[in-house]
Design a protein around this motif. Structure first.
Motif, mmCIF file in Angstrom:
data_model
loop_
_atom_site.group_PDB
_atom_site.id
_atom_site.type_symbol
_atom_site.label_atom_id
_atom_site.label_comp_id
_atom_site.label_asym_id
_atom_site.label_seq_id
_atom_site.Cartn_x
_atom_site.Cartn_y
_atom_site.Cartn_z
ATOM 1 N N ILE A 205 0.841 -1.199 0.000
ATOM 2 C CA ILE A 205 0.000 0.000 0.000
ATOM 3 C C ILE A 205 0.876 1.249 0.000
ATOM 4 C CG2 ILE A 205 -1.664 1.326 1.375
ATOM 5 C CD1 ILE A 205 -2.705 -1.418 2.402
ATOM 6 N N ALA A 206 1.900 1.256 0.857
ATOM 7 C CA ALA A 206 2.802 2.405 0.911
ATOM 8 C C ALA A 206 3.491 2.615 -0.442
ATOM 9 C CB ALA A 206 3.839 2.207 2.007
ATOM 10 N N VAL A 239 11.147 0.944 -0.355
ATOM 11 C CA VAL A 239 10.105 1.862 0.142
ATOM 12 C C VAL A 239 10.654 2.591 1.364
ATOM 13 C CG1 VAL A 239 7.786 2.054 1.113
ATOM 14 C CG2 VAL A 239 8.260 0.390 -0.715
ATOM 15 N N PRO A 240 10.665 3.909 1.361
ATOM 16 C CA PRO A 240 11.205 4.635 2.518
ATOM 17 C C PRO A 240 10.478 4.283 3.809
ATOM 18 C CG PRO A 240 11.031 6.103 0.638
ATOM 19 C CD PRO A 240 10.336 4.821 0.248
ATOM 20 N N GLY A 255 14.430 5.615 32.008
ATOM 21 C CA GLY A 255 14.900 6.908 32.476
ATOM 22 C C GLY A 255 16.145 7.407 31.779
ATOM 23 N N TRP A 256 16.831 6.561 31.043
ATOM 24 C CA TRP A 256 18.020 7.013 30.329
ATOM 25 C C TRP A 256 17.667 7.843 29.096
ATOM 26 C CZ3 TRP A 256 21.688 2.118 30.223
ATOM 27 C CH2 TRP A 256 21.929 1.714 31.536
ATOM 28 N N ARG A 257 16.425 7.704 28.616
ATOM 29 C CA ARG A 257 15.926 8.454 27.463
ATOM 30 C C ARG A 257 16.833 8.292 26.247
ATOM 31 N NH1 ARG A 257 12.194 7.584 27.478
ATOM 32 N NH2 ARG A 257 11.282 9.232 26.228
ATOM 33 N N VAL A 258 16.973 7.053 25.802
ATOM 34 C CA VAL A 258 17.772 6.754 24.611
ATOM 35 C C VAL A 258 16.904 6.001 23.609
ATOM 36 C CG1 VAL A 258 19.805 5.581 23.683
ATOM 37 C CG2 VAL A 258 19.904 6.650 25.948
ATOM 38 N N GLY A 259 16.603 6.652 22.506
ATOM 39 C CA GLY A 259 15.892 6.013 21.413
ATOM 40 C C GLY A 259 16.591 6.299 20.113
ATOM 41 N N TRP A 260 16.201 5.577 19.064
ATOM 42 C CA TRP A 260 16.790 5.841 17.752
ATOM 43 C C TRP A 260 15.750 5.669 16.653
ATOM 44 C CZ3 TRP A 260 19.131 2.110 20.989
ATOM 45 C CH2 TRP A 260 18.754 0.778 20.752
ATOM 46 N N ALA A 261 15.991 6.369 15.579
ATOM 47 C CA ALA A 261 15.174 6.265 14.365
ATOM 48 C C ALA A 261 16.112 5.966 13.217
ATOM 49 C CB ALA A 261 14.411 7.561 14.119
ATOM 50 N N VAL A 262 15.789 4.938 12.453
ATOM 51 C CA VAL A 262 16.643 4.486 11.353
ATOM 52 C C VAL A 262 15.872 4.636 10.050
ATOM 53 C CG1 VAL A 262 17.958 2.559 10.399
ATOM 54 C CG2 VAL A 262 17.802 2.872 12.899
ATOM 55 N N LEU A 263 16.408 5.430 9.159
ATOM 56 C CA LEU A 263 15.790 5.669 7.859
ATOM 57 C C LEU A 263 16.368 4.688 6.851
ATOM 58 C CD1 LEU A 263 13.978 7.405 6.023
ATOM 59 C CD2 LEU A 263 15.879 9.018 5.815
ATOM 60 N N SER A 264 15.484 3.913 6.218
ATOM 61 C CA SER A 264 15.919 2.940 5.214
ATOM 62 C C SER A 264 15.143 3.165 3.926
ATOM 63 C CB SER A 264 15.700 1.506 5.733
ATOM 64 O OG SER A 264 14.326 1.266 5.991
ATOM 65 N N GLY A 265 15.522 2.427 2.887
ATOM 66 C CA GLY A 265 14.855 2.564 1.598
ATOM 67 C C GLY A 265 15.562 3.553 0.688
ATOM 68 N N ASP A 266 14.912 3.842 -0.423
ATOM 69 C CA ASP A 266 15.501 4.663 -1.486
ATOM 70 C C ASP A 266 15.999 6.009 -0.951
ATOM 71 O OD1 ASP A 266 16.134 5.403 -4.174
ATOM 72 O OD2 ASP A 266 14.296 6.599 -4.185
ATOM 73 N N GLU A 267 17.310 6.249 -1.091
ATOM 74 C CA GLU A 267 17.902 7.469 -0.549
ATOM 75 C C GLU A 267 17.440 8.708 -1.295
ATOM 76 O OE1 GLU A 267 21.963 7.623 0.806
ATOM 77 O OE2 GLU A 267 22.206 5.488 0.363
ATOM 78 N N ALA A 268 17.311 8.626 -2.589
ATOM 79 C CA ALA A 268 16.937 9.807 -3.365
ATOM 80 C C ALA A 268 15.561 10.328 -2.967
ATOM 81 C CB ALA A 268 16.972 9.483 -4.859
ATOM 82 N N ARG A 269 14.626 9.412 -2.746
ATOM 83 C CA ARG A 269 13.265 9.821 -2.383
ATOM 84 C C ARG A 269 13.191 10.426 -0.990
ATOM 85 N NH1 ARG A 269 9.111 5.257 -2.791
ATOM 86 N NH2 ARG A 269 7.755 6.977 -2.166
ATOM 87 N N SER A 270 14.070 10.013 -0.107
ATOM 88 C CA SER A 270 13.971 10.449 1.285
ATOM 89 C C SER A 270 15.069 11.421 1.701
ATOM 90 C CB SER A 270 13.998 9.224 2.212
ATOM 91 O OG SER A 270 15.163 8.454 2.002
ATOM 92 N N ARG A 271 15.838 11.923 0.745
ATOM 93 C CA ARG A 271 16.967 12.802 1.100
ATOM 94 C C ARG A 271 16.492 14.079 1.783
ATOM 95 N NH1 ARG A 271 19.232 13.070 -3.594
ATOM 96 N NH2 ARG A 271 20.571 11.265 -3.189
#
Length: 429
Positions: A205-206, A239-240, A255-271
């Motif tokens: 769908i995406a 798909v980004p 309580g340490w407040r450590v999270g991460w976000a990882v961007l994957s997929g086509d680099e050109a579309r998500s630059r």
């Protein structure tokens, strides 16, 4: 010279109007009332928040040592995206799981996943843009969409379907303003774990509609009884996709407040999106530095969560206590959680009509000293569910459900005496 006249009484400061659309009962009215009761000397069992440290869990020792050994390096700001070495480890972890086009430059470390959700939506949305959000949802997702001038559009995850979404119904909600699909897997509040075939359909769908996938996977290591967590990034391919994770739940270090976000997929579309996230991260300078030194130990060190989720482990046995209590209840039903740290019991269908989850939660707290979250807090169109966390000891959870049963007996049992069961069933048919 006479003193100047005092200024006239001013009107209260106005707050942002869109805050009236935000629902976050997890730390809302009931939690405020709980603090009042505690100030009066009441002892409460607070099951409203998945906060491992409040129930005796500790972050693993090898994570604590990793921070202690580098504490002398934690005074300066670091790069806005996070410590380079930590981002390299996160990228390698996701590449090993099969994600495409992942590098340290596409990893963002934040003050928990909560901050990164806000940054991602702020980077993506223009006023009036829409985001497809599950119902039930973790309400931070809908709140952050609203506060970044977007519009959450809820796709239903029905109890009769095991709280899994119907991809066809989801796709029917896509409009020209839709920008993203949010997935929470394993799910908070229901504990649903999404099978690969379902994820493949959502990815499709995406891809068809050019949408960004926003995938909250903070509970990725917490599954029960053979349920298998499937990360979505490897399925998404080109798909980004943004995959969110962190130390809070699997590693019991909220309580340490450590999270991460990882961007994957086509680099050109998500630059452009990647650059926007970088800019927004720079505006808040950087995330908490000490906790970032635990990331490598968390992702490459000893697995400390699986034993807790296996038969005999504390989380598994807590889940068992909740499942058995609901099975024994005269009033409750439950889709057994396959993952995460919560259960989402509902009132049996014949008794559900007219049930008020907020009134139930308030009476449970006032009379029995137990704080739960009403189901309507998770943006559902019904009022007959509530959420509890699985973090207490199993014996305490059995006691909690004995108290819940007493309240339900008062609220529902008396009604049963007045209205015969056959009549109530006919009303819900």
């Amino acid at each position: 010279m006479p003193a100047p006249s005092p200024a006239p009484m001013s009107a209260p400061f106005k707050t942002r109007e869109r805050l009236t659309e935000v629902r976050y009962e997890i730390r809302g009215e009931l939690a405020r009332r709980a603090r009042e009761l505690e100030a009066q000397g009441r002892t409460l069992i607070k099951l409203n928040i998945g906060n491992p440290g409040a129930f005796g869990f500790r972050a693993p020792e090898h994570l604590q040592r990793a921070i202690a050994e580098r504490i002398h390096d934690t005074d300066p700001y670091t790069h806005q995206q996070g410590l380079p070495a930590a981002r390299e480890v996160i990228a390698a972890h996701h590449i090993a799981r099969g994600a495409r086009d992942v590098s340290a430059e596409r990893v963002f470390v934040g003050n928990g996943v909560s901050e990164l959700i806000d940054i991602a939506l702020r980077a993506l949305l223009n006023p009036g843009d829409e985001v497809l959000v599950p119902s039930p949802d973790y309400p931070l997702w809908s709140a952050a969409t609203i506060l970044n001038d977007g519009r959450p559009v809820f796709y239903q995850c029905k109890e009769t379907d095991g709280f899994l979404p119907d991809p066809d119904a989801l796709e029917a909600l896509v409009s020209p303003r839709t920008r993203a699909i949010v997935l929470i897997n394993p799910n908070n509040p229901t504990g649903a774990v999404y099978p690969r075939a379902l994820l493949e359909r959502i990815v499709a769908i995406a891809a068809r509609h050019g949408l960004l996938l926003l995938c909250d996977e903070i509970y990725d290591g917490i599954t029960f009884d053979g349920a298998a967590f499937e990360p979505i990034a490897p399925i998404a391919g080109d798909v980004p996709c943004v995959s969110f994770g962190g130390l809070s739940k699997v590693h019991r270090a909220c309580g340490w407040r450590v999270g991460w976000a990882v961007l994957s997929g086509d680099e050109a579309r998500s630059r452009d999106f990647r650059n926007a996230m970088d800019l927004l991260g720079a505006l808040r300078l950087c995330a908490n530095v000490p906790g970032q030194f635990a990331i490598e130990a968390a992702l490459t060190g000893t697995d400390t969560i699986s034993a807790l989720c296996a038969p005999g482990g504390r989380l598994h046995e807590a889940r068992r206590a909740v499942v058995e209590a609901c099975e024994a209840s005269a009033y409750l039903r439950l889709v057994a959680p396959a993952g995460a740290l919560y259960a989402f019991p509902g009132i049996a269908e014949a008794d559900a009509q007219g049930f008020d989850d907020h009134a139930f939660a308030l009476e449970l707290m006032e009379s029995e000293g137990v704080l739960v979250v009403p189901g309507n807090s998770f943006n559902v169109p019904y009022r007959n569910h509530f959420r509890v966390t699985l973090l207490p000891e199993p014996a305490q959870l059995r006691e909690v459900f004995a108290r819940i049963e007493r309240v339900l007996e008062r609220q529902i049992g008396d009604a049963r005496k007045v209205v015969p069961l056959a009549t109530r069933r006919a009303r819900t048919a």
